[in-house]
Write a protein that holds these residues in place. Structure first.
Motif: not given
Length: 336
Positions: A277-297
């Motif tokens: 999509g148009s926000k490709h420059y955000y990078g694709a690691s939001h989900a990876k970072t969110i999942n990392q945080f959920y695992s830490a919880i």
């Protein structure tokens, strides 16, 4: 199953919400925004227009803060004091003072986690870069360069006036567009000794905050840094991060980590996953970072990006502003 809520249904929430829904161990139970026309935008979640009411009525495990910068500290504080873990969009706060207050909050409520979305740390190219640096195979780092040449229209500020105001945004291009680059520069370069910076406005947008910034950075290990960011480009060009060694360069550009040797020969080493999509420059690691945080919880680990980890990027921005104002180098110990 983690019961999750999102506070703030602006642009960045459209990146967080799909990631929450895609995680099999999380359930999006509530959303909150003071714009009640958005009440049907996430039909599967209960809508609130007041986050305090939501915190009272919902039994939540984690809240995502997707709000304007000036609300990060007070809303995060309210959630933590209710015993709810917080996953907070960048920046950590409006300034170093708020950042330090959040670090103190993190220390006081050490059973509650405050995760910060500096997702570019989890890009595959950055992970590979850090692996190579840690190996020492190219010797010590001599220099770090970060470039952000993007475009933001006048409507970007007019449609959301808080973005152009000091008391609400805490800054301009650095805190909004280039914070991730500054974070990565200090992550790979190490502790910073001093900064000489300059900020300016190249665009006639009638805003208070800077649209362009540059800085010379002196790292404690002897490496030198160069930073430049602007919103006055004709388009969004690829962010560049370059790490210089004695005979090699490692460059991240167009989401690819490339090795360049002394002879100028290039070898691509790693490419990031792409966000569609148009926000490709955000990078694709939001989900990876969110999942990392959920695992830490769920697993009660410390494997996530803490408030204390995010403090350096805010301090760098404050140092560049102060240096520009005083027209002299600023020692980073001032912000500790």
């Amino acid at each position: 199953m983690l019961k999750v809520a999102v506070i703030g249904l602006g642009t960045i929430s459209t990146i967080h919400i799909p990631a929450i829904k895609a995680n099999p161990n999380a359930e999006l139970v509530a959303v909150c925004d003071n714009n009640e026309t958005l009440s049907k935008s996430v039909p599967e979640a209960t809508f609130y227009s007041n986050y305090q009411e939501m915190l009272e009525k919902e039994d939540l495990d984690c809240v995502h803060i997707c709000l304007p910068h000036y609300l990060h500290y007070p809303v995060t504080k309210a959630c933590v004091e209710k015993g709810v873990h917080v996953f907070q969009e960048k920046p950590l706060g409006l300034n170093t003072e708020e950042g330090l207050a959040l670090v103190k909050l993190e220390e006081e409520y050490n059973d509650i986690k405050i995760g910060v979305c500096l997702q570019n740390r989890n890009n595959e190219s950055v992970e590979k870069l850090q692996e190579i640096i840690s190996s020492g195979e190219y010797g010590p780092i001599k220099g770090v360069k970060g470039l952000v040449a993007w475009f933001r229209s006048k409507d970007y500020y007019d449609s959301q006036p808080w973005r152009g105001q000091w008391k609400y945004a805490g800054g301009g291009v650095m805190i909004n567009q280039a914070l991730h680059t500054l974070d990565l520069m200090q992550l790979v370069g190490g502790e910073i000794e001093s900064i000489r910076g300059s900020v300016d406005q190249l665009l006639d947008y009638n805003i208070e905050v800077e649209d362009t910034a540059s800085a010379r950075i002196q790292f404690k290990n002897g490496a030198k840094g160069l930073f430049f960011a602007t919103n006055a480009n004709a388009d969004n060009s690829s962010v560049e991060l370059e790490v210089l060694f004695e005979k090699e360069r490692l460059i991240i550009k167009d989401s690819i980590l490339t090795r360049v040797n002394e002879a100028g020969e290039k070898e691509d080493l790693m490419e990031d996953a792409k966000l569609p999509g148009s926000k490709h420059y955000y990078g694709a690691s939001h989900a990876k970072t969110i999942n990392q945080f959920y695992s830490a919880i769920t697993e009660n680990t410390e494997d996530y990006i803490h408030a204390k980890d995010a403090l350096a990027s805010i301090a760098i921005i404050d140092a560049i502003h102060l240096s520009s104002e005083k027209k002299q180098s600023i020692q980073m110990e001032v912000f500790q």
